[in-house]
Structures are given as structure tokens and as C-alpha cells.
Design an enzyme around this catalytic site. Sequence first.
Site, PDB file in Angstrom:
ATOM      1  N   HIS A 162      -9.055   2.172  20.559  1.00 53.96           N
ATOM      2  CA  HIS A 162      -9.205   0.730  20.329  1.00 53.96           C
ATOM      3  C   HIS A 162      -8.111   0.112  19.460  1.00 53.96           C
ATOM      4  CE1 HIS A 162     -10.835   2.159  16.565  1.00 53.96           C
ATOM      5  NE2 HIS A 162     -11.948   2.603  17.126  1.00 53.96           N
TER       6      HIS A 162
ATOM      7  N   GLU B  49      -8.172   9.927  17.055  1.00 57.56           N
ATOM      8  CA  GLU B  49      -8.559   9.806  18.462  1.00 57.56           C
ATOM      9  C   GLU B  49      -9.311   8.500  18.731  1.00 57.56           C
ATOM     10  OE1 GLU B  49     -11.365  12.890  16.501  1.00 57.56           O
ATOM     11  OE2 GLU B  49      -9.234  12.304  16.435  1.00 57.56           O
TER      12      GLU B  49
ATOM     13  N   ASP C 219     -13.909  -6.339  26.435  1.00 54.03           N
ATOM     14  CA  ASP C 219     -14.733  -5.514  27.312  1.00 54.03           C
ATOM     15  C   ASP C 219     -16.053  -6.212  27.649  1.00 54.03           C
ATOM     16  OD1 ASP C 219     -12.718  -3.710  27.203  1.00 54.03           O
ATOM     17  OD2 ASP C 219     -13.850  -2.111  26.222  1.00 54.03           O
TER      18      ASP C 219
END
Length: 228
Positions: free
Chosen positions: A57, A52, A155
Amino acid sequence: MREIVFDTETTGLDPRSGDRLVEIGCIEMVNKVPSGAVYHCYFNPERDMPAEAEAVHGLSIAFLSDKPKFAEKAGEFLDFIQDSPLVAHNAGFDFGFINNELESCGLEPVSRDRMIDTVAIARRKHPGAKLSLDALCTRYGIDRSHRTLHGALLDAELLAQLYVELQGGRQIGLELAAEAAMPTEGSMTVTSSVTRVFRSPRPHAASAQELARHTEFMAGFSEPIWSR
């Protein structure tokens, strides 16, 4: 003022349960203007990567296996952030992972007094609104079309733009940009030297002739409202 906008990627949500830091990306800002200096590094977490987390990423253990351990790069990271305020989205999460890694190396944790949380800022400005990085980028018209997966440096770059918008928009940097530190290479910076020429104020008081003409003009009004 120097600030560091940063983001992290991890193996999970809780460092206390054994989750580790796998990527960090930092953007240097001087007076709310990105200087161009960045710090970016991947880390070998020395453990497995939950499916997960990898789905978020895209960082697999195969990719991270030959990367340095955090302890090998901790000094570089601390040298880059120095004693600057640290800006992150949901900053408590990122501080938790960074401090867990620092403490595991026998180093002092980063004081949370230096923490600036853009989620908290956004919540005050937009109560009840969605506060994810994606949602806020959409609200402020920040292009994130190239963001298909989470990535610490990408980000952090988006967050740097959002942070400026949350502080009042790009106009805050117009007078400060010329004084910001400009990068040369890597995290090296040189300070731009700007010589400002100050001129004496120009005369702006009305002349006697102008005052007389104004009095004559005002006398032409019949029962003006300001004389009641």
C-alpha cells in the site's frame, strides 16, 4: 436502501498478532448508486510497518506518524456507517480488523450480520475463476489503470463498481438513480425530491372493426398448423 462499500489497509494479516488498521475508505451507495458521500481516514498504528505491507500500500510509518489514532476517529467512522449493510471484498478480513480496533477502544464490534462479501458473491457467479479485485475488474471491464498500489478509498471505489456488476449491472440503477441521496459536502446528504406524474392507461383493446379484419385475414389460411 443505503449500503456502505469499504476497504481497509493494515500493517499485516492478523489483528490477533498485533497487526493494526492504517487506512479505511468508505463509499456510500443508495439503491446501488454511489451518492458521492465518502469517509476516508489514515491512522497511526503505534507500531512499525513491515516492509512487505508497505510494498502493498505504500504507507510508511513516517507518513502515518502524525495521523490520528483509530480511537480518535472511531466515533466519526461509526456515525458515517450508521446501521447500514457493509460491503467488502473478502469481508471477513476487514471486519476482523475493524472489530479488533473497536474492541480495543471499549466499543461494541460491528455485527457480522451486516457483512456482504463480494468474494462470496463472485464465487457463486464464477466458480473456479480468479476472485481477486484485479481479476474481477478485468472480467467486468472496470478501468483500474490508475491503481498502481493498494489504497483503501481507491479500492472501495473500484469495489463499488464491481458490486453493481455482480448484482446485475448498471441497469439496476436506472429507475432508482433519481431517488438516491445526493451529497452536498463531506458526508452530508440531501434527498432529491422527484414528483412523478402518472397518466391513465391508454385504451389498447382491439376495436370491432379490427377484430373483423383479423377474422377475415385468418380465414385465408389453408389448413393452419394451430387448428390441428
